[in-house]
Design a protein around this motif. Structure first.
Motif, PDB file in Angstrom:
ATOM      1  N   ASP A  11      36.665  28.199 -22.998  1.00  0.00           N
ATOM      2  CA  ASP A  11      37.119  28.385 -24.372  1.00  0.00           C
ATOM      3  C   ASP A  11      37.666  29.796 -24.492  1.00  0.00           C
ATOM      4  N   ASP A  12      38.982  29.902 -24.554  1.00  0.00           N
ATOM      5  CA  ASP A  12      39.623  31.217 -24.645  1.00  0.00           C
ATOM      6  C   ASP A  12      39.189  31.990 -25.887  1.00  0.00           C
ATOM      7  N   SER A  13      38.890  31.289 -26.957  1.00  0.00           N
ATOM      8  CA  SER A  13      38.543  31.978 -28.203  1.00  0.00           C
ATOM      9  C   SER A  13      37.162  32.615 -28.165  1.00  0.00           C
ATOM     10  N   THR A  14      36.248  32.112 -27.323  1.00  0.00           N
ATOM     11  CA  THR A  14      34.901  32.680 -27.258  1.00  0.00           C
ATOM     12  C   THR A  14      34.554  33.211 -25.872  1.00  0.00           C
TER      13      THR A  14
ATOM     14  N   THR B 136      29.935  25.078 -31.847  1.00  0.00           N
ATOM     15  CA  THR B 136      30.974  26.078 -32.062  1.00  0.00           C
ATOM     16  C   THR B 136      32.050  25.604 -33.021  1.00  0.00           C
ATOM     17  N   TYR B 137      32.353  24.317 -32.970  1.00  0.00           N
ATOM     18  CA  TYR B 137      33.406  23.733 -33.799  1.00  0.00           C
ATOM     19  C   TYR B 137      32.831  22.533 -34.536  1.00  0.00           C
TER      20      TYR B 137
END
Length: 183
Positions: A26-29, A46-47
């Motif tokens: 997960d690039d965002s985290t 997370t989502y």
């Protein structure tokens, strides 16, 4: 997998680490997660709007026995038996049977689960999250495809599923067909 820094998903018979797919980064985290169940838990946590991944457990008792008896090869059946059956308090699907009453109850759980998804959606929604296809659609679609494959597209079970909730699941499966091509 080692180079990426992914954790092993189990051990080989010789005790060395075993790495299997899927794995996500997960690039965002920055999270790097392997193992389907852990990925689903991570995505749900997370989502939370993508709430489907780990919620498909009601399907397990209907699918696993069919899969082990009809599809899975010996070593894979042993792996599933060792790693998943204890979660359901079952030692072996070879000797385990489900009464008609239990079978009906499990199908009702599946219908209730799909009903909870249906209730979140607007009547005009094509996809679980609205107008855009999402992970949730593929997760539900994958489980529905397994039901269709294992029970048969002409089975009473499958005909029931595609008719539930105003035919939403049959329409969804038709919509998902365009994503099923393998190149």
């Amino acid at each position: 997998m080692k180079k990426l820094g992914a954790h092993p998903t189990g051990l080989k018979p010789d005790g060395s680490p075993m790495y299997t797919l899927p794995v996500i980064h997960d690039d965002s985290t920055g999270a790097l997660i392997s193992d389907s169940a852990l990925i689903a838990e991570y995505l749900d946590k997370t989502y939370p709007t993508e709430m489907i991944g780990s919620k498909t457990a009601p399907f397990a008792l209907l699918l696993l026995p069919q899969m082990i008896r009809e599809v899975v090869n010996g070593p894979s059946a042993e792996y599933v038996t060792r790693n998943y059956l204890p979660r359901f308090g079952i030692s072996s699907f070879a000797t385990w049977t489900m009464s008609e009453e239990q079978r009906v109850a499990e199908w009702e759980k599946v219908k209730e689960f799909l009903g909870s998804v249906h209730a979140m959606m607007k009547a005009e929604d094509r996809w679980i999250m609205g107008d855009e296809v999402s992970f949730a659609d593929f997760a539900v679609g994958a489980v529905l495809e397994m039901l269709k494959t294992l029970f048969g597209k002409d089975s009473e079970e499958w005909k029931g599923v595609v008719g539930w909730h105003d035919g939403r699941w049959g329409r969804m499966m038709t919509e998902l067909e365009k994503y099923s091509a393998v190149y």
